[in-house]
Design a protein around this motif. Structure first.
Motif, PDB file in Angstrom:
ATOM      1  N   MET A  73      -3.561   9.698   2.307  1.00 56.16           N
ATOM      2  CA  MET A  73      -3.262   9.616   3.740  1.00 56.16           C
ATOM      3  C   MET A  73      -2.904   8.183   4.092  1.00 56.16           C
ATOM      4  O   MET A  73      -3.704   7.278   3.937  1.00 56.16           O
ATOM      5  CB  MET A  73      -4.477  10.040   4.560  1.00 56.16           C
ATOM      6  CG  MET A  73      -4.916  11.459   4.274  1.00 56.16           C
ATOM      7  SD  MET A  73      -6.211  11.928   5.415  1.00 56.16           S
ATOM      8  CE  MET A  73      -6.794  13.396   4.580  1.00 56.16           C
ATOM      9  N   ASP A  74      -1.679   8.033   4.568  1.00 54.08           N
ATOM     10  CA  ASP A  74      -1.191   6.695   4.905  1.00 54.08           C
ATOM     11  C   ASP A  74      -1.342   6.476   6.406  1.00 54.08           C
ATOM     12  O   ASP A  74      -0.596   7.061   7.197  1.00 54.08           O
ATOM     13  CB  ASP A  74       0.276   6.566   4.467  1.00 54.08           C
ATOM     14  CG  ASP A  74       0.698   5.109   4.363  1.00 54.08           C
ATOM     15  OD1 ASP A  74      -0.045   4.248   4.853  1.00 54.08           O
ATOM     16  OD2 ASP A  74       1.767   4.849   3.785  1.00 54.08           O
ATOM     17  N   GLU A  75      -2.315   5.683   6.793  1.00 53.15           N
ATOM     18  CA  GLU A  75      -2.564   5.375   8.202  1.00 53.15           C
ATOM     19  C   GLU A  75      -2.723   6.621   9.065  1.00 53.15           C
ATOM     20  O   GLU A  75      -2.044   6.746  10.089  1.00 53.15           O
ATOM     21  CB  GLU A  75      -1.403   4.539   8.765  1.00 53.15           C
ATOM     22  CG  GLU A  75      -1.217   3.206   8.097  1.00 53.15           C
ATOM     23  CD  GLU A  75      -2.179   2.146   8.598  1.00 53.15           C
ATOM     24  OE1 GLU A  75      -3.039   2.472   9.433  1.00 53.15           O
ATOM     25  OE2 GLU A  75      -2.078   1.007   8.132  1.00 53.15           O
ATOM     26  N   LYS A 129       0.827  -1.215   0.000  1.00 46.91           N
ATOM     27  CA  LYS A 129       0.000   0.000   0.000  1.00 46.91           C
ATOM     28  C   LYS A 129       0.860   1.263   0.000  1.00 46.91           C
ATOM     29  O   LYS A 129       0.693   2.139  -0.860  1.00 46.91           O
ATOM     30  CB  LYS A 129      -0.914   0.011   1.234  1.00 46.91           C
ATOM     31  CG  LYS A 129      -1.749  -1.244   1.406  1.00 46.91           C
ATOM     32  CD  LYS A 129      -2.599  -1.196   2.656  1.00 46.91           C
ATOM     33  CE  LYS A 129      -1.840  -1.169   3.970  1.00 46.91           C
ATOM     34  NZ  LYS A 129      -1.130  -2.415   4.293  1.00 46.91           N
ATOM     35  N   SER A 130       1.769   1.330   0.960  1.00 47.98           N
ATOM     36  CA  SER A 130       2.596   2.542   1.050  1.00 47.98           C
ATOM     37  C   SER A 130       3.446   2.699  -0.199  1.00 47.98           C
ATOM     38  O   SER A 130       3.629   3.809  -0.710  1.00 47.98           O
ATOM     39  CB  SER A 130       3.494   2.475   2.280  1.00 47.98           C
ATOM     40  OG  SER A 130       2.715   2.438   3.450  1.00 47.98           O
ATOM     41  N   THR A 131       3.962   1.596  -0.696  1.00 51.68           N
ATOM     42  CA  THR A 131       4.813   1.663  -1.882  1.00 51.68           C
ATOM     43  C   THR A 131       4.029   2.226  -3.067  1.00 51.68           C
ATOM     44  O   THR A 131       4.523   3.109  -3.774  1.00 51.68           O
ATOM     45  CB  THR A 131       5.351   0.259  -2.227  1.00 51.68           C
ATOM     46  OG1 THR A 131       6.012  -0.264  -1.077  1.00 51.68           O
ATOM     47  CG2 THR A 131       6.321   0.319  -3.385  1.00 51.68           C
ATOM     48  N   TYR A 191       2.513  11.119   4.979  1.00 53.09           N
ATOM     49  CA  TYR A 191       3.274   9.881   5.048  1.00 53.09           C
ATOM     50  C   TYR A 191       3.043   9.155   6.357  1.00 53.09           C
ATOM     51  O   TYR A 191       2.857   9.768   7.410  1.00 53.09           O
ATOM     52  CB  TYR A 191       4.765  10.159   4.853  1.00 53.09           C
ATOM     53  CG  TYR A 191       5.089  10.572   3.443  1.00 53.09           C
ATOM     54  CD1 TYR A 191       5.471   9.634   2.500  1.00 53.09           C
ATOM     55  CD2 TYR A 191       4.972  11.895   3.039  1.00 53.09           C
ATOM     56  CE1 TYR A 191       5.736  10.002   1.199  1.00 53.09           C
ATOM     57  CE2 TYR A 191       5.244  12.267   1.742  1.00 53.09           C
ATOM     58  CZ  TYR A 191       5.628  11.316   0.823  1.00 53.09           C
ATOM     59  OH  TYR A 191       5.878  11.688  -0.471  1.00 53.09           O
ATOM     60  N   GLN A 192       3.088   7.857   6.275  1.00 52.48           N
ATOM     61  CA  GLN A 192       2.862   7.010   7.444  1.00 52.48           C
ATOM     62  C   GLN A 192       3.963   7.214   8.479  1.00 52.48           C
ATOM     63  O   GLN A 192       3.711   7.372   9.653  1.00 52.48           O
ATOM     64  CB  GLN A 192       2.853   5.548   6.987  1.00 52.48           C
ATOM     65  CG  GLN A 192       2.729   4.519   8.087  1.00 52.48           C
ATOM     66  CD  GLN A 192       2.648   3.104   7.522  1.00 52.48           C
ATOM     67  OE1 GLN A 192       2.951   2.873   6.365  1.00 52.48           O
ATOM     68  NE2 GLN A 192       2.221   2.175   8.334  1.00 52.48           N
ATOM     69  N   ASP A 193       5.208   7.242   8.004  1.00 51.85           N
ATOM     70  CA  ASP A 193       6.313   7.119   8.946  1.00 51.85           C
ATOM     71  C   ASP A 193       7.100   8.399   9.195  1.00 51.85           C
ATOM     72  O   ASP A 193       7.797   8.498  10.174  1.00 51.85           O
ATOM     73  CB  ASP A 193       7.269   6.010   8.489  1.00 51.85           C
ATOM     74  CG  ASP A 193       7.251   5.817   6.979  1.00 51.85           C
ATOM     75  OD1 ASP A 193       6.753   6.722   6.281  1.00 51.85           O
ATOM     76  OD2 ASP A 193       7.724   4.779   6.505  1.00 51.85           O
TER      77      ASP A 193
HETATM   78 MG   LIG Z   1       2.557   1.179   4.872  1.00 54.69          MG
END
Ligand SMILES: [Mg+2]
Ligand SMILES: Nc1ncnc2c1ncn2[C@@H]1O[C@H](COP(=O)(O)OP(=O)(O)OP(=O)(O)O)[C@@H](O)[C@H]1O
Lengths: 357, 262
Positions: free
Chosen positions: B173-175, B46-48, B88-90
């Motif tokens: 929106m990632d997480e 997903k993130s990729t 970003y998620q991270d």
């Molecule tokens: Mg991810």
């Protein structure tokens, strides 16, 4: 329970006040400044007749200028999350270079000697500009290795730490290159501006004026420009900076170039101050400069630190060193004391950070 | 099925990291005013996939179309210029900077330039950040607060807020609701609804199926780098959850491997 509430209330209130007040009141530097003033008061009270004497103040100011300038360059690198170990050796190499250029010309500097043979000396200003440019080039070299080849800053600047010291000795074959005592070049590091008259006139060494100018310029860049903001962002969160469209490589490159140029600037000033370019000058100065940035509240993890802080850090070291000399503390003991100060500064900083999060 | 042109479409996206084939030819389209849920197990890709659209990763294969036109996205700047923003998620924010600095990070307002040096207009940025925070009803005392002093919910609100400040067409929106309290999750979902009414397309990655169910219009399920479901959200929540989980664990697959372009 009540006490705890009161404590949290005051601390949120303090946070609010801080977050709304102008930058200088928020100053993290305040405790550092208080320590500095406390030290000054202490040594002044111990040695009232000597400590504030203009000649003694000039000695302190030269010390602060030397390490303050190096620390400002180091600050820029450390905020972005790097470190520059080369600056001490670079002061030796650039000092030797500027002396060689002014006394003998390019023909005396390998590898130009093979190409040019004997040449005539170079005028002072062009020599200074060439050497500053050289310092910037060395910084660029560091920056390229760090950003393009992903070599840790510690390693690549350690390489220069060795190479620059070796090159300085190689160029001079180990002997200092001494300026004639009437050389105009010596004004730079030995000259001073006198404020007021009589025995108590304040003498401000030119070197200190250079420091003030450099400090104002770098503080302006860090606080007012997009470049400054990006420097902090890269140190705070490199990936966030990258995806925000910041050219992370260029920012890091800039910091190394600035640090290289600061090393060259200090090399030139020290050569002038000592009246010679000597390959042994500046030994371990990089560590003193790093110590000044840390005492001044800079985080070695990157993202935090101010110009005012590192100058206060250098000033604390300068006053302590000078005061201990005045009090006849043995030089071995001086180093122990400065080491203890460094450890206290770092510990206090870590403690402050932990409490905050 | 509508015949509208998607706001953003990616076709046959492939991306490999060393031995890991993170994406094996994924198609995805999102339309304006739509909230698209993107779900899948950990490491599904997903993130990729989203980083490929946002320019953080360059795909090995695949084409991106914006408003039907082929787009070449090779950096986050490219995608931002095209109206695509990502939370970003991270690594959303720089914790050492204040709220205003984070909102405008990478696109600071400039008062005037001195050669390569650009002098920032801090006051205008603080006012802009203040307006943004107020408009989105984010509860933060001062835009001069450092992000490290904010709560998790406040940080996420700022991270989302900053991507809405620049007229984005598509917001990824990632997480955004991971590690938030129930109240904070409610606020984020409100924010998503608000953005939707403003005509944004939103892609929402979440492990919380109830969030996707609540605000989503359509859902795409990824499994091991492949799309296995692409359907509207409608039926009741229990049935929805059961079905989606079946896709996620591999019990169902609308796009069988033979049919997919591998
Ligand atoms: Mg991810
Ligand atoms: N930068 C990278 N380098 C190497 N491998 C990566 C990288 N980014 C992702 N991967 C790999 O690609 C695969 C897909 O990862 P991705 O982050 O897209 O999954 P995800 O669906 O977002 O999972 P999660 O729900 O855990 O966030 C994983 O196997 C991951 O290890």
């Amino acid at each position: 329970m009540d006490i705890q509430n009161a404590v949290t209330d005051t601390s949120t209130m303090l946070n609010r006040v801080r977050s709304r007040s102008p930058g200088f009141l928020r100053a993290r530097e305040l405790p550092i400044a208080i320590v500095f003033l406390g030290l000054c008061l202490f040594f002044w009270q111990e040695k009232p007749d000597v400590f504030l004497r203009p000649a003694n103040l000039a000695i302190i100011m030269r010390f602060v200028a030397t390490f303050g300038l190096l620390a400002i360059g180091e600050l820029l690198v450390i905020i972005t999350g790097g470190i520059d170990l080369s600056v001490g050796s670079m002061t030796a190499l650039t000092g030797v270079l500027v002396a060689t250029l002014i006394m003998k010309g390019f023909g005396a500097v390998p590898p130009f000697d093979a190409l040019l043979g004997d040449t005539s000396p170079i005028a002072i200003l062009p020599a200074i500009i060439v050497v500053l440019f050289f310092g910037g080039l060395v910084g660029l070299w560091h920056g390229l290795f760090v950003t393009k080849l992903h070599i840790p800053p510690f390693i690549i600047t350690l390489g220069t730490w060795l190479m620059a010291r070796g090159a300085a000795a190689y160029i001079t074959r180990g002997y200092p290159i001494v300026f004639p005592s009437d050389s105009a070049f010596l004004n730079l590091g030995q000259g001073k501006v006198t404020l007021g008259d009589g025995a108590n006139a304040l003498q401000i060494p030119n070197m200190f004026i250079v420091l003030v100018v450099a400090a104002v310029v770098v503080a302006f860049i860090l606080n007012a420009t997009t470049l400054g903001r990006h420097i902090y962002a890269v140190g705070g969160n490199t990936e966030a900076a990258r995806v925000s469209g910041i050219n992370v490589d260029r920012v890091r490159m800039f910091s190394f170039v600035a640090s290289g140029m600061m090393g060259a600037l200090v090399g030139i000033l020290l050569a002038s101050r000592l009246g010679q370019g000597t390959p042994t000058v500046g030994t371990a100065y990089e560590l003193w400069a790093i110590a000044a940035t840390v005492i001044g509240g800079t985080s070695l993890f990157g993202g935090e630190g101010t110009v005012l802080g590192v100058i206060l850090g250098a000033a604390i070291m300068g006053v302590m060193q000078n005061g201990m000399v005045l009090l006849n503390v043995s030089s071995y003991l001086q180093e122990i004391v400065l080491g203890v100060v460094l450890v206290i500064a770092v510990t206090w900083d870590m403690w402050r950070r932990h409490r905050q999060t | 099925m509508t015949e509208r042109t998607p706001l953003v479409e990616i076709r046959n996206a492939k991306k490999r990291f060393g031995a890991v084939q993170a994406l094996r030819g994924v198609d995805l389209a999102v339309y304006s005013g739509e909230v698209l849920g993107l779900v899948g197990d950990n490491a599904a890709g997903k993130s990729t996939l989203m980083k490929v659209i946002s320019g953080a990763y360059i795909p090995d294969e695949g084409e991106i179309f914006i408003d039907g036109k082929r787009a070449h996205i090779t950096s986050p700047e490219d995608s931002r210029r095209l109206g695509i923003e990502m939370v970003y998620q991270d690594f959303a924010l720089a914790n050492n900077l204040d709220v205003a600095a984070n909102v405008f990070l990478g696109r600071e307002m400039v008062r005037w330039s001195l050669g390569p040096l650009k002098i920032m207009n801090k006051r205008a940025m603080e006012a802009g950040a203040r307006d943004l925070i107020d408009n989105l009803k984010i509860d933060i005392d001062s835009v001069r607060l450092k992000v490290e002093n904010l709560s998790g919910g406040q940080r996420q609100a700022v991270a989302i807020g900053r991507v809405t400040a620049f007229n984005a067409k598509v917001i990824i929106m990632d997480e955004p609701t991971a590690a938030l309290s129930v109240a904070a999750i409610g606020k984020v979902l409100d924010l998503i609804r608000e953005l939707k009414t403003q005509g944004c397309a939103i892609i929402l990655i979440s492990h919380r199926l109830e969030d996707v169910y609540e605000v989503g219009d359509r859902i795409i399920v990824l499994r091991q780098g492949r799309k296995v479901a692409d359907r509207p959200i409608g039926e009741d929540i229990h049935q929805f959850r059961e079905e989606i989980v079946a896709y996620m664990v591999g019990a169902k697959d609308d796009f069988s491997p033979e049919a997919a372009t591998v």
